[in-house]
Design an enzyme around this catalytic site. Sequence first.
Site, PDB file in Angstrom:
ATOM      1  CE  LYS A  48      43.271 -40.213  34.219  1.00 51.51           C
ATOM      2  NZ  LYS A  48      42.088 -39.475  34.676  1.00 51.51           N
ATOM      3  CE  LYS A  60      42.937 -41.361  42.368  1.00 47.30           C
ATOM      4  NZ  LYS A  60      42.588 -39.975  42.696  1.00 47.30           N
ATOM      5  CE  LYS A 101      33.519 -41.944  36.580  1.00 49.83           C
ATOM      6  NZ  LYS A 101      34.055 -40.875  36.602  1.00 49.83           N
TER       7      LYS A 101
HETATM    8  P1  ADP Z   1      38.765 -40.481  34.958  1.00 48.20           P
HETATM    9  O1  ADP Z   1      37.577 -41.157  35.614  1.00 48.20           O
HETATM   10  O2  ADP Z   1      38.849 -40.798  33.509  1.00 48.20           O
HETATM   11  O3  ADP Z   1      40.052 -40.742  35.698  1.00 48.20           O
HETATM   12  P2  ADP Z   1      38.877 -37.930  36.242  1.00 48.20           P
HETATM   13  O4  ADP Z   1      38.527 -38.552  37.546  1.00 48.20           O
HETATM   14  O5  ADP Z   1      40.272 -37.422  36.017  1.00 48.20           O
HETATM   15  O6  ADP Z   1      38.487 -38.933  35.049  1.00 48.20           O
HETATM   16  O7  ADP Z   1      37.843 -36.766  36.001  1.00 48.20           O
HETATM   17  C1  ADP Z   1      38.127 -35.475  35.522  1.00 48.20           C
HETATM   18  C2  ADP Z   1      36.818 -34.728  35.416  1.00 48.20           C
HETATM   19  O8  ADP Z   1      35.965 -35.335  34.431  1.00 48.20           O
HETATM   20  C3  ADP Z   1      36.010 -34.709  36.713  1.00 48.20           C
HETATM   21  O9  ADP Z   1      35.377 -33.448  36.834  1.00 48.20           O
HETATM   22  C4  ADP Z   1      34.966 -35.786  36.523  1.00 48.20           C
HETATM   23  O10 ADP Z   1      33.794 -35.540  37.254  1.00 48.20           O
HETATM   24  C5  ADP Z   1      34.716 -35.715  35.014  1.00 48.20           C
HETATM   25  N1  ADP Z   1      34.375 -37.049  34.488  1.00 48.20           N
HETATM   26  C6  ADP Z   1      35.204 -38.117  34.394  1.00 48.20           C
HETATM   27  N2  ADP Z   1      34.582 -39.196  33.855  1.00 48.20           N
HETATM   28  C7  ADP Z   1      33.316 -38.794  33.610  1.00 48.20           C
HETATM   29  C8  ADP Z   1      32.164 -39.443  33.048  1.00 48.20           C
HETATM   30  N3  ADP Z   1      32.208 -40.713  32.641  1.00 48.20           N
HETATM   31  N4  ADP Z   1      31.023 -38.734  32.965  1.00 48.20           N
HETATM   32  C9  ADP Z   1      30.969 -37.445  33.371  1.00 48.20           C
HETATM   33  N5  ADP Z   1      32.012 -36.763  33.892  1.00 48.20           N
HETATM   34  C10 ADP Z   1      33.169 -37.422  34.024  1.00 48.20           C
END
Ligand code: ADP
Length: 322
Positions: free
Chosen positions: A193, A110, A190
């Site tokens: 957001k 981050k 991957k």
């Molecule tokens: P982002 O990467 O969109 O910011 P977060 O880090 O807030 O998402 O993730 C929230 C939850 O969703 C976590 O448990 C994370 O492991 C899961 N997650 C996020 N992106 C993915 C993905 N591309 N594939 C599988 N699980 C995901």
Amino acid sequence: MRILTGLQPSGKLHVGNYFGAMEPAVRLQEEGPAFYFIANYHAMTTVRNADELRNYTRELAIDFLACGIDPERAVFFLQSAVPEVNELAWILSNVCPVSQLEKAHSYKDKVARGFSPYHGLFAYPVLMAADILLYDATHVPVGKDQKQHLEITRDLAGKINEAYGEGTLVVPEPIIRESTAVVPGVDGQKMSKSYGNTLPLFAEPSEVKKIIMKKLVTDATPLEDPKPKENSTLLALYRLMASDAEVAAMEADYDRGGIGYGEFKKRLLEAYLERFEPLRARRQEITADPAYVDEVLARGAERARAAAAPVLDRVRRAVGIA
Ligand code: ADP
Ligand code: TRP
């Protein structure tokens, strides 16, 4: 067995969140007592606007319910409904070496992405450990990215037990999801957001159509040729949403050739709509009934507080502040 997991209200849910986090949580609530919460204190590390945070929190509560979290079965609550979690975080911070937090990947990532190195972001894993330990959770389903945070949690629980007596805290086990560990985004990376490559979970069908038709990457194989199945983002997403028979049919059509990606994209859109339309309808019903959401969260807060109280009492006595 006591299952617990949290999601941060820091943006709109996407299909990666659904398959990676939401759907496993819905499935696990059938297997034993479960605690699911919205990590709004954690979201403060990245969301700086009060209305935005309130709004994301509310929307995520509705998302959870629309995705099938059953508030009768699982204890479903806001992290901030049990502010005592901060007290446990403080207690844990006294056995947490600074060097351990300095090694945390998510903090380093981050900061590398431009977030200021505030203490809240730095101490994030300690609060996360408190989230888990406050409820005597035994099993914590998380994505791979959270593995290190679970290791820190286990380590801190062990240190408290060593210093203040075995049994003061329950050492939890992670459940790391491998099968849906990485749902690809429309650019093949991957889905996240922060990469702007998401397929949203609750968007209007016209928006989803636009994303699939215009943004989803495919290669330049001519229409009449067989299409490569390996590394096909389109196929990877289709496998998550379509039935086995539909997937087998698309794979056969990839092998055979003669069908263009436009047609495959239409099938993906249909599978998306079929899979998520019922959830979207449910979401609309819940949105129209704000009193129901308030009631669910109030009841969840009560149940979460009741579960946390004896644990905090035990810890306070053990460390000598009660
Ligand atoms: P982002 O990467 O969109 O910011 P977060 O880090 O807030 O998402 O993730 C929230 C939850 O969703 C976590 O448990 C994370 O492991 C899961 N997650 C996020 N992106 C993915 C993905 N591309 N594939 C599988 N699980 C995901
Ligand atoms: N850090 C988790 C994430 O970003 C969210 C979270 C906060 C969490 N506290 C938790 C997950 C406790 C599991 C258990 O996805």
